[in-house]
Motif scaffolding. Structure first.
Motif, PDB file in Angstrom:
ATOM      1  N   UNK A  79      24.541  -0.769 -35.645  1.00 26.66           N
ATOM      2  CA  UNK A  79      25.959  -1.034 -35.912  1.00 26.66           C
ATOM      3  C   UNK A  79      26.246  -2.491 -35.556  1.00 26.66           C
ATOM      4  N   UNK A  80      27.361  -3.021 -36.114  1.00 35.06           N
ATOM      5  CA  UNK A  80      27.612  -4.449 -35.912  1.00 35.06           C
ATOM      6  C   UNK A  80      28.448  -4.757 -34.670  1.00 35.06           C
ATOM      7  N   UNK A  81      28.542  -3.786 -33.761  1.00 33.27           N
ATOM      8  CA  UNK A  81      29.128  -4.066 -32.446  1.00 33.27           C
ATOM      9  C   UNK A  81      28.037  -3.806 -31.401  1.00 33.27           C
ATOM     10  N   UNK A  82      28.134  -4.454 -30.244  1.00 30.10           N
ATOM     11  CA  UNK A  82      27.120  -4.215 -29.208  1.00 30.10           C
ATOM     12  C   UNK A  82      27.151  -2.757 -28.729  1.00 30.10           C
ATOM     13  N   UNK A  83      25.959  -2.232 -28.464  1.00 29.43           N
ATOM     14  CA  UNK A  83      25.812  -0.879 -27.929  1.00 29.43           C
ATOM     15  C   UNK A  83      25.067  -0.997 -26.611  1.00 29.43           C
ATOM     16  N   UNK A  84      25.727  -0.625 -25.517  1.00 28.34           N
ATOM     17  CA  UNK A  84      25.111  -0.645 -24.194  1.00 28.34           C
ATOM     18  C   UNK A  84      24.579   0.751 -23.899  1.00 28.34           C
ATOM     19  N   UNK A  85      23.265   0.859 -23.768  1.00 23.25           N
ATOM     20  CA  UNK A  85      22.631   2.134 -23.454  1.00 23.25           C
ATOM     21  C   UNK A  85      22.282   2.168 -21.973  1.00 23.25           C
ATOM     22  N   UNK A  86      22.556   3.283 -21.348  1.00 24.09           N
ATOM     23  CA  UNK A  86      22.201   3.480 -19.949  1.00 24.09           C
ATOM     24  C   UNK A  86      21.262   4.678 -19.873  1.00 24.09           C
ATOM     25  N   UNK A  87      20.002   4.425 -19.547  1.00 26.09           N
ATOM     26  CA  UNK A  87      19.027   5.503 -19.367  1.00 26.09           C
ATOM     27  C   UNK A  87      19.072   5.940 -17.914  1.00 26.09           C
ATOM     28  N   UNK A  88      19.275   7.239 -17.685  1.00 30.22           N
ATOM     29  CA  UNK A  88      19.481   7.744 -16.325  1.00 30.22           C
ATOM     30  C   UNK A  88      18.895   9.144 -16.179  1.00 30.22           C
ATOM     31  N   UNK A  89      18.845   9.615 -14.939  1.00 29.14           N
ATOM     32  CA  UNK A  89      18.603  11.033 -14.649  1.00 29.14           C
ATOM     33  C   UNK A  89      19.613  11.440 -13.585  1.00 29.14           C
ATOM     34  N   UNK A 137      25.399   6.892 -22.510  1.00 23.53           N
ATOM     35  CA  UNK A 137      24.489   7.320 -21.439  1.00 23.53           C
ATOM     36  C   UNK A 137      23.439   8.245 -22.051  1.00 23.53           C
ATOM     37  N   UNK A 138      22.175   8.003 -21.702  1.00 30.04           N
ATOM     38  CA  UNK A 138      21.073   8.805 -22.237  1.00 30.04           C
ATOM     39  C   UNK A 138      20.264   9.357 -21.071  1.00 30.04           C
ATOM     40  N   UNK A 139      20.246  10.678 -20.958  1.00 31.49           N
ATOM     41  CA  UNK A 139      19.491  11.357 -19.900  1.00 31.49           C
ATOM     42  C   UNK A 139      18.016  11.383 -20.311  1.00 31.49           C
ATOM     43  N   UNK A 140      17.166  10.704 -19.523  1.00 28.57           N
ATOM     44  CA  UNK A 140      15.746  10.635 -19.891  1.00 28.57           C
ATOM     45  C   UNK A 140      15.064  12.001 -19.826  1.00 28.57           C
ATOM     46  N   UNK A 141      15.597  12.918 -19.005  1.00 25.12           N
ATOM     47  CA  UNK A 141      15.022  14.265 -18.928  1.00 25.12           C
ATOM     48  C   UNK A 141      15.176  14.997 -20.268  1.00 25.12           C
ATOM     49  N   UNK A 142      16.278  14.737 -20.961  1.00 20.63           N
ATOM     50  CA  UNK A 142      16.554  15.405 -22.236  1.00 20.63           C
ATOM     51  C   UNK A 142      16.071  14.597 -23.427  1.00 20.63           C
ATOM     52  N   UNK A 143      15.676  13.342 -23.196  1.00 19.22           N
ATOM     53  CA  UNK A 143      15.253  12.442 -24.277  1.00 19.22           C
ATOM     54  C   UNK A 143      13.946  11.736 -23.907  1.00 19.22           C
ATOM     55  N   UNK A 144      12.962  12.547 -23.488  1.00 17.62           N
ATOM     56  CA  UNK A 144      11.694  11.976 -23.002  1.00 17.62           C
ATOM     57  C   UNK A 144      10.987  11.139 -24.062  1.00 17.62           C
TER      58      UNK A 144
END
Length: 98
Positions: free
Chosen positions: A10-20, A48-55
Motif C-alpha cells: 500500500x502507498x502508506x507506511x505500514x508498521x509491523x510489530x512482531x510479538x508473543x 501487530x503480528x503474533x509470531x506464535x500464530x504466524x510462524x
C-alpha cells in the motif's frame, strides 16, 4: 503469505510489530503502539503480528528477537529494528516515509 503481500503493498507506511504474549518486552510495546497509531491516524497502519500464530511469516522475515518492528511502504521494507522503542522514535521513523 499472499494476505501479507496485500497488507504491505500500500502507498502508506505500514508498521509491523512482531510479538508473543509470553515476551514481556513485546507486551510492553502494546500501549506504545496504540499511541503511535493514534498519533499517525489514517496516514499509516500499525499492525501487530503474533509470531506464535504466524510462524511461517516470522521465519520468512527472519524474525529472531522480540519485539521486531518493521516499516513497509509500497511492498518494500524501509526500516527494521528489534527491541523496545518509544512512541516518539516510532512516530519519527514512520513520518520519514509519509
Amino acid at each position: 503469505m499472499s494476505k501479507f503481500g496485500e497488507l504491505i503493498d500500500v502507498n502508506i507506511p505500514v508498521l509491523l510489530n512482531f510479538f508473543t504474549e509470553w515476551n514481556e518486552q513485546s507486551t510492553a510495546m502494546h500501549p506504545i503502539l496504540r499511541d503511535v497509531a493514534a498519533a499517525l491516524g489514517d496516514k499509516a497502519k500499525v499492525i501487530k503480528i503474533d509470531v506464535e500464530k504466524n510462524k511461517e511469516l516470522a521465519e520468512a522475515l527472519r524474525v529472531k528477537g522480540l519485539p521486531t518492528l518493521i516499516v513497509y511502504k509500497d511492498g518494500e521494507m524501509k526500516w527494521r529494528e528489534s527491541g523496545e522503542q518509544d512512541a516518539n522514535t516510532l512516530i519519527g521513523v514512520v513520518q520519514q516515509f509519509l
